[in-house]
Design a protein around this motif. Structure first.
Motif, PDB file in Angstrom:
ATOM      1  N   PHE A 368       0.881  -0.997   0.550  1.00 29.29           N
ATOM      2  CA  PHE A 368      -0.395  -0.068  -0.432  1.00 29.29           C
ATOM      3  C   PHE A 368       0.502   1.178   0.348  1.00 29.29           C
ATOM      4  O   PHE A 368       0.050   2.310   0.667  1.00 29.29           O
ATOM      5  N   SER A 369       2.252   1.143  -0.770  1.00 31.17           N
ATOM      6  CA  SER A 369       2.775   2.372  -1.032  1.00 31.17           C
ATOM      7  C   SER A 369       2.039   4.028  -1.474  1.00 31.17           C
ATOM      8  O   SER A 369       2.400   4.865  -0.687  1.00 31.17           O
ATOM      9  N   THR A 370       1.472   3.494  -2.210  1.00 31.66           N
ATOM     10  CA  THR A 370       0.302   5.046  -2.684  1.00 31.66           C
ATOM     11  C   THR A 370      -0.337   5.094  -1.524  1.00 31.66           C
ATOM     12  O   THR A 370      -0.416   5.956  -1.981  1.00 31.66           O
ATOM     13  N   PHE A 371      -0.396   4.250  -1.092  1.00 28.98           N
ATOM     14  CA  PHE A 371      -1.361   4.881  -0.151  1.00 28.98           C
ATOM     15  C   PHE A 371      -0.667   6.115   1.154  1.00 28.98           C
ATOM     16  O   PHE A 371      -1.596   7.015   1.358  1.00 28.98           O
ATOM     17  N   PHE A 372       0.307   5.666   1.661  1.00 29.66           N
ATOM     18  CA  PHE A 372       1.189   5.847   2.299  1.00 29.66           C
ATOM     19  C   PHE A 372       2.443   6.857   1.870  1.00 29.66           C
ATOM     20  O   PHE A 372       2.702   8.149   2.842  1.00 29.66           O
ATOM     21  N   ARG A 373       2.269   6.879   0.891  1.00 28.43           N
ATOM     22  CA  ARG A 373       3.738   8.185   0.370  1.00 28.43           C
ATOM     23  C   ARG A 373       2.823   9.307  -0.041  1.00 28.43           C
ATOM     24  O   ARG A 373       3.499  10.685   0.458  1.00 28.43           O
ATOM     25  N   PRO A 374       1.295   9.912  -0.239  1.00 28.80           N
ATOM     26  CA  PRO A 374       1.320  11.169  -0.144  1.00 28.80           C
ATOM     27  C   PRO A 374       1.387  12.184   1.394  1.00 28.80           C
ATOM     28  O   PRO A 374       1.565  11.533   2.773  1.00 28.80           O
ATOM     29  N   ILE A 375       1.713  13.246   1.424  1.00 29.70           N
ATOM     30  CA  ILE A 375       2.086  14.175   2.529  1.00 29.70           C
ATOM     31  C   ILE A 375       0.706  15.028   2.752  1.00 29.70           C
ATOM     32  O   ILE A 375       0.248  15.447   1.669  1.00 29.70           O
TER      33      ILE A 375
END
Length: 549
Positions: A368-375
């Protein structure tokens, strides 16, 4: 490619990147040399970088949480075990400071591993280090919050004169409430988190001062002799006395185990190439010095009946030490201050753990990197989802507290062994494969000493991993006294490698460039590829161009 030519290429890349409102040009340029666009706001000063590491170490609460490792070896284990182990930890700090000054980035440990390792090993080792460090930090958060729960509940036990024992369920509910409160504070107070570190450091020193003044006064009629403090051995285990002494090193190894937080906060630090090594060495040095003083004071004021401390009805040896010297009211006051400082430790560690988690997600390595990545801009350019992700993971790991104290103590060892591995591999990779690629930063231990320091650090870290896996009470453990570190850590390490070789090897190629391709010339992209970084990462992940939410 020679280091000099490599750096010239990096400088051309850095010239294309600026981050107005987030960082000064020098810091943004330094991060660009590592392939990353500035996305977090740099609001931590050099002192505050020291503060986050020192507040996570939480010197006195950490000593209190780990007295069960040092008291069985007697005063010699408490005093000299602390002094010697802290000295070796300082050597590890020197080795990491060399790397942190040269290449400061939030995911520094796995980034350095990838950069210095040989081509066949760089991807699996980087993947392993990233997972070991991430889970080690979450395990550290669990162990801190578990310690908070025991200290908080011990005050209730003291208030009831020992006539109440909290169940494992009550311990977990307290742990859960603490963890959720930490995530809330780390979210809503993010814009002043750097300033809060100064307050946390002050609270630590208030507690230290109160303890080293109050205990000798309270125990003035029964203070122990100098010979007892500095020369009296003990052994409450069934191990040989010498090995019991070595096990006492686990107290400082766990306590002074958060200096890599300076690395994880580096992308929010001003003048990171100097702030990171300063924070690492000052936090370790402060704990070495003040921890030694605390251990001398404790050895001077404890009862010679050490078994009465480890088997205290209050559930905490430190609570018994306070009670013997200061009575009920004094103990409740200092234990309350103790669990408050322990609570503050957890906030700082969650901040550091979330930055490592976010960095690893930025490179696409976590599920789920794309989920956790945003700032999150709204809350002050912080990795909001990574903060709550770490808190959620801690609540799941914390379920071990419902099983048995031995299982709960495995959380402590997960932090020790997991982080030791994550610290040791990049240092090893540098001296074995990457020494010619290493270009020092403003802080450097020098050509003559840097490599011997690195090898000393590697040997000590391996020793620390082995030490953390021994049953503390003796060589014939029961299921209740077994040390489950070997099970948990090998599950983490084997799981990470199996995951890599079965699936991740097809898509994980190490750290990725988050500077958009259009911001670099073709020549600059070639330089980054030669550094073994991947371009076009944001497009591959499907994130927004700036990775913000």
């Amino acid at each position: 490619m020679s280091p000099a030519k490599d750096l010239r290429g990096e400088d051309r890349i850095a010239s294309a990147v600026s981050a107005p409102g987030l960082a000064g040009n020098n810091d943004a340029a330094m991060l660009a040399k590592l392939g990353y666009k500035q996305e977090l706001r740099r609001h931590f000063t050099m002192i505050e970088v020291f503060g986050i590491a020192f507040s996570i170490m939480g010197l006195l609460p950490s000593i209190a949480s780990t007295l069960a490792y040092s008291i069985p070896a007697g005063p010699v284990g408490m005093v000299w075990g602390w002094f010697l182990a802290s000295g070796f930890i300082f050597v590890v700090g020197l080795a990491m400071a060399d790397l942190g000054s040269a290449m400061p980035t939030s995911g520094g440990l796995y980034w350095w591993t990838h950069f210095f390792s040989s081509p066949p090993t760089r991807n699996p080792l980087s993947f392993l280090v990233g997972y070991s460090n991430t889970l080690g930090l979450v395990g550290g958060l669990c162990s801190i919050n578990y310690g908070f729960s025991l200290m908080f509940l011990s005050v209730i036990v003291i208030a009831r004169d020992g006539n109440w024992t909290p169940s494992n369920g009550i311990v977990y509910v307290t742990f859960l409430a603490c963890t959720l409160c930490h995530a809330t504070v780390a979210t809503v107070m993010s814009k002043v988190m750097g300033k809060l570190q100064t307050i946390f450091v002050i609270m630590n020193f208030v507690l230290i001062a109160a303890t080293i003044i109050a205990l000798p006064i309270g125990a003035r009629d029964r203070r122990n002799s100098g010979h007892y403090i500095f020369a009296q051995t003990g052994n409450l285990t069934t191990w040989p006395t010498g090995w019991s002494f070595m096990l006492s090193w686990l107290s400082p190894i766990w306590t002074i185990g958060a200096f890599d937080s300076c690395v994880h906060i580096s992308e929010e630090s001003s003048n990171a190439t100097k702030a990171v090594p300063f924070g690492i060495l000052m936090s370790i040095g402060a704990c070495w010095f003040f921890g030694f003083i605390i251990m001398v004071v404790l050895a001077a004021t404890i009862t010679p009946d050490l078994e009465s401390l480890t088997g205290s009805k209050f559930g905490q040896p430190m609570a018994q030490i306070y009670y013997d010297a200061l009575g009920k009211q004094g103990t409740m006051g200092l234990m309350a201050l103790l669990f408050i400082v322990q609570y503050l430790m957890g906030i700082s560690l969650l901040v550091a753990a979330s930055r490592q988690t976010w960095a690893f997600s930025r490179d696409g390595a976590l599920p789920f990197s794309t989920f956790f990545r945003p700032i999150s801009k709204r809350f002050g350019y912080i990795p909001l989802r990574a903060i709550w992700g770490c808190a959620f993971a801690a609540t799941i790991l914390g379920l071990l507290t419902l099983i048995a104290p031995a299982a709960a103590l495995a959380l402590f060892s997960l932090a020790v062994a997991g982080n030791n591995l994550a610290w040791g591999i990049p240092i090893f990779a540098r001296v074995v494969w990457g020494q010619r690629k290493f270009v020092p930063g403003p802080f450097y231990t020098g050509d003559r000493f840097s490599v011997p320091i690195a090898w000393t650090a590697i040997v000590f870290l391996i020793f620390g991993i082995v030490l953390s896996m021994f049953p503390v009470e003796g060589p014939d453990p029961t299921p209740q006294t077994m040390n489950y570190t070997v099970v948990i850590n090998f599950a983490v390490w084997a799981g990470a490698l199996i995951y890599y070789y079965v699936d991740a090897r097809y898509w994980f190629k190490g750290p990725v460039i988050t500077i958009a391709d259009e911001e670099m010339t073709e020549e600059q992209q070639v330089v980054m590829r030669e550094k073994a970084l991947e371009t076009g990462a944001l497009g591959k992940e499907g994130s927004s161009p700036d990775g913000q939410a």
